[in-house]
Design a protein around this motif. Structure first.
Motif, PDB file in Angstrom:
ATOM      1  N   ILE A   1       0.838  -1.201   0.000  1.00  0.00           N
ATOM      2  CA  ILE A   1       0.000   0.000   0.000  1.00  0.00           C
ATOM      3  C   ILE A   1       0.878   1.260   0.000  1.00  0.00           C
ATOM      4  CG2 ILE A   1      -1.707   1.278   1.359  1.00  0.00           C
ATOM      5  CD1 ILE A   1      -2.823  -1.524   2.141  1.00  0.00           C
ATOM      6  N   THR A   2       1.995   1.198   0.754  1.00  0.00           N
ATOM      7  CA  THR A   2       2.920   2.334   0.741  1.00  0.00           C
ATOM      8  C   THR A   2       3.446   2.579  -0.669  1.00  0.00           C
ATOM      9  OG1 THR A   2       3.630   1.488   2.872  1.00  0.00           O
ATOM     10  CG2 THR A   2       4.892   3.319   1.971  1.00  0.00           C
ATOM     11  N   ALA A   3       3.757   1.476  -1.379  1.00  0.00           N
ATOM     12  CA  ALA A   3       4.269   1.621  -2.736  1.00  0.00           C
ATOM     13  C   ALA A   3       3.231   2.296  -3.625  1.00  0.00           C
ATOM     14  CB  ALA A   3       4.646   0.256  -3.297  1.00  0.00           C
ATOM     15  N   LEU A   4       1.962   1.953  -3.426  1.00  0.00           N
ATOM     16  CA  LEU A   4       0.905   2.581  -4.235  1.00  0.00           C
ATOM     17  C   LEU A   4       0.821   4.077  -3.928  1.00  0.00           C
ATOM     18  CD1 LEU A   4      -1.281   1.976  -6.328  1.00  0.00           C
ATOM     19  CD2 LEU A   4      -2.886   1.778  -4.457  1.00  0.00           C
ATOM     20  N   PHE A   5       0.930   4.417  -2.647  1.00  0.00           N
ATOM     21  CA  PHE A   5       0.914   5.835  -2.267  1.00  0.00           C
ATOM     22  C   PHE A   5       2.109   6.561  -2.865  1.00  0.00           C
ATOM     23  CE2 PHE A   5      -2.313   4.963   0.894  1.00  0.00           C
ATOM     24  CZ  PHE A   5      -3.027   6.140   0.851  1.00  0.00           C
ATOM     25  N   PHE A   6       3.258   5.879  -2.819  1.00  0.00           N
ATOM     26  CA  PHE A   6       4.475   6.455  -3.398  1.00  0.00           C
ATOM     27  C   PHE A   6       4.255   6.761  -4.874  1.00  0.00           C
ATOM     28  CE2 PHE A   6       8.320   5.384  -5.847  1.00  0.00           C
ATOM     29  CZ  PHE A   6       9.154   6.398  -5.421  1.00  0.00           C
TER      30      PHE A   6
ATOM     31  N   ALA B   1       1.423   7.201  -6.358  1.00  0.00           N
ATOM     32  CA  ALA B   1       0.393   8.225  -6.531  1.00  0.00           C
ATOM     33  C   ALA B   1       0.958   9.613  -6.280  1.00  0.00           C
ATOM     34  CB  ALA B   1      -0.770   7.948  -5.592  1.00  0.00           C
ATOM     35  N   LEU B   2       1.743   9.761  -5.220  1.00  0.00           N
ATOM     36  CA  LEU B   2       2.151  11.102  -4.814  1.00  0.00           C
ATOM     37  C   LEU B   2       3.472  11.528  -5.427  1.00  0.00           C
ATOM     38  CD1 LEU B   2       1.115  10.885  -1.092  1.00  0.00           C
ATOM     39  CD2 LEU B   2      -0.133  11.885  -2.986  1.00  0.00           C
ATOM     40  N   GLN B   3       4.426  10.608  -5.490  1.00  0.00           N
ATOM     41  CA  GLN B   3       5.760  11.003  -5.931  1.00  0.00           C
ATOM     42  C   GLN B   3       5.927  10.869  -7.436  1.00  0.00           C
ATOM     43  OE1 GLN B   3       8.033  12.228  -3.902  1.00  0.00           O
ATOM     44  NE2 GLN B   3       9.772  12.352  -5.285  1.00  0.00           N
ATOM     45  N   VAL B   4       5.276   9.850  -8.019  1.00  0.00           N
ATOM     46  CA  VAL B   4       5.520   9.564  -9.429  1.00  0.00           C
ATOM     47  C   VAL B   4       4.494  10.233 -10.329  1.00  0.00           C
ATOM     48  CG1 VAL B   4       5.669   7.714 -11.114  1.00  0.00           C
ATOM     49  CG2 VAL B   4       6.683   7.419  -8.893  1.00  0.00           C
TER      50      VAL B   4
END
Lengths: 260, 155
Positions: B19-24, B26-29
Motif C-alpha cells: 500500500i505504501t508503494a501505491l501511495f508512493f 500516486a504522490l511522488q511519481v
C-alpha cells in the motif's frame, strides 16, 4: 492418414474438455471464496507463502530492472540531449508494462509452480480424497484460500516492483550518471497520470494474478497423480502462465492505451 | 504459537509495503496531488488555430503554472478552436483584457497557453471569455512564409 486425423481429433477434444474442466474448476473456486471469509487464518497462511516469500525476488528484480532501464535510457536519451526525461521513460515503462508483466512472470515461476507442485502432491498422496472422505470440501479448504491469496498478492507485488524499479532508475540515473534529481522526479510527475498510467497498471496485475493463480491451481488439481505427472503439470503451469500473461498484456494494452 | 504470530507480522508488513508503494506511485511519481487539492474555475478562449494543444496542457502566466486546459472543441460556425481552461481559484484576479497565446516550451517541447494580463480593473469570472488571442505558430507555415517572402524579394 486416418490415424493422423484420429489423433488430431482426440487432441482437440481433450484440449476442449480440459478448458471446460478448467472453467468449471474456476467457478467452484470462486464459489468457495465465500467460505474462506469467515476463516481469515487460512488466507493469511497462504498470503505468507505466496506473497511474502515472493517479495524478495520481486524487489531485487525490480531494483535491477529499474537500474538497467536507467542505464540504457540514459545512453539513448543523451544522444538527443534529453537526459532529463529519463525519469519519464523509466517510470512509464515500469508502471505501464514491465511492473505488471515481469512481476507476473516471476510470480508464475516462484509461486505458481510451487502451488501446482503442492496441490499435485496432495492429489498423488490422496490427501485431497482423504479430505473428501472426512466431508471436508478440498476446494473450499485448500484451493480457494490459495486462489484468493494469489489474486490479492499480485497487485501488491507489481506495485512494489514498479516503485522499487523507479527508485533503482533514480539511483543509477542521478547517482551515477549525473541526471538532475529534481528534473528526474518533476518531469515524471508532469507526464504520468494516476488513473491512466498507475491504476491501469494495477488493473493489469489484478488480471495477471487471477489468471496465474487459476492456471497454477487447476494444473495441480488436474495433474496425473504420479511423480512424472506432477513434474509435467508444473512445467505446464509456467509455460501456460507465461503465454497467457504476454497474450493478455497485448490485449489489455490495446484496450487501455489505444487512443493516445 | 510463536511461529504464526511472526507470520502474521510478515504478512502485515507485506500488505503495508504494497500500500505504501501505491501511495508512493500516486504522490511522488504521478501528479495526483496537484490535481485534487486545488479548486478551480473555468474560462474560455477562442483561437484561430490551437496547434498541438492537448487536454491537460498547462496554462501559465509569467511562467508560473496557474491552471490547465480542460477541453478543446471546434466551433461549428466560426471554425475556431474553443479552448476551456481550469484556472486554480487562488488566481482569481485575471484582468478581462488578458491576451492568451499558444506557445511551445523549447523547440520540441509541449505546447501551453500563456496568459499576458492586461490593465483592466475588471477581473474574469467563472465561464468568462478571453477576447484577445494569438494562435499557435505552426512551424511549417512560418517556414513557408519565409521562403515565399525571400523569393519575392529576389525579383
Amino acid at each position: 492418414m486416418i490415424e493422423l486425423l484420429a489423433h488430431l481429433g482426440k487432441n482437440t477434444r481433450s484440449s476442449f474438455s480440459k478448458l471446460g474442466r478448467g472453467t468449471f474448476f474456476l467457478l467452484q473456486c470462486l464459489a468457495g471464496i465465500i467460505s474462506v471469509l469467515p476463516r481469515p487464518r487460512l488466507l493469511l497462511n497462504q498470503m505468507y507463502s505466496v506473497g511474502v516469500l515472493s517479495f524478495l525476488i520481486i524487489s531485487i528484480s525490480g531494483l535491477f530492472v529499474g537500474m538497467v532501464l536507467g542505464l540504457q535510457g540514459f545512453y539513448i536519451l543523451s544522444d538527443f540531449g534529453a537526459e532529463t526525461t529519463l525519469g519519464v521513460m523509466v517510470a512509464t515503462s515500469l508502471v505501464r508494462e514491465l511492473g505488471p508483466v515481469v512481476s507476473a512472470l516471476l510470480f508464475a515461476g516462484r509461486a505458481g509452480s510451487a502451488l501446482t507442485a503442492e496441490i499435485g502432491l496432495m492429489k498423488a498422496t490422496e490427501q485431497l480424497s482423504g479430505m473428501e472422505m472426512m466431508a471436508v470440501d478440498p476446494i473450499k479448504r485448500i484451493i480457494s484460500p490459495r486462489f484468493l491469496a494469489g489474486f490479492l498478492s499480485m497487485p501488491l507485488l507489481a506495485t512494489l516492483f514498479s516503485a522499487i524499479g523507479i527508485i533503482g532508475g533514480q539511483i543509477v540515473g542521478s547517482g551515477l550518471l549525473g541526471v538532475d534529481e529534481g528534473a528526474y522526479w518533476a518531469q515524471m510527475q508532469a507526464k504520468l497520470d494516476f488513473y491512466d498510467d498507475i491504476i491501469n497498471g494495477v488493473i493489469k496485475s489484478v488480471v495477471f494474478g487471477f489468471v496465474t493463480s487459476w492456471i497454477a491451481l487447476f494444473e495441480g488439481h488436474d495433474a496425473v497423480p504420479t511423480s512424472e505427472g506432477i513434474s509435467r503439470a508444473t512445467t505446464r503451469t509456467v509455460v501456460n502462465s507465461a503465454f497467457s500473461i504476454l497474450g493478455l498484456d497485448f490485449i489489455l494494452t490495446a484496450l487501455m492505451f489505444g487512443d493516445d | 504459537m510463536q511461529h504464526t504470530s511472526t507470520q502474521d507480522t510478515l504478512v502485515g508488513l507485506f500488505v503495508a509495503a504494497g500500500i505504501t508503494a501505491l501511495f508512493f506511485l500516486a504522490l511522488q511519481v504521478s501528479n495526483l496531488s496537484a490535481l485534487t487539492e486545488k479548486d478551480s474555475y473555468t474560462i474560455t478562449a477562442r483561437f484561430e488555430n490551437s496547434g498541438g494543444l492537448k487536454v491537460k496542457s498547462p496554462v501559465s502566466a509569467a511562467g508560473v503554472k496557474i491552471g490547465q486546459v480542460s477541453a478543446i472543441s471546434l466551433d461549428p460556425k466560426t471554425y475556431e478552436a474553443v479552448v476551456k481552461m481550469s484556472i486554480y481559484s487562488q488566481y482569481n484576479n485575471i484582468p478581462s483584457d488578458t491576451t492568451a497565446s499558444v506557445f511551445t516550451a523549447g523547440l520540441l517541447g509541449e505546447q501551453y497557453v500563456s496568459l499576458e494580463p492586461g490593465g483592466s480593473e475588471e477581473f474574469l469570472k467563472n465561464n468568462g471569455a478571453i477576447e484577445i488571442t494569438q494562435s499557435a505558430i505552426i512551424l511549417e507555415k512560418a517556414i513557408g512564409q519565409f521562403l515565399f517572402k525571400s523569393a519575392e524579394e529576389k525579383k
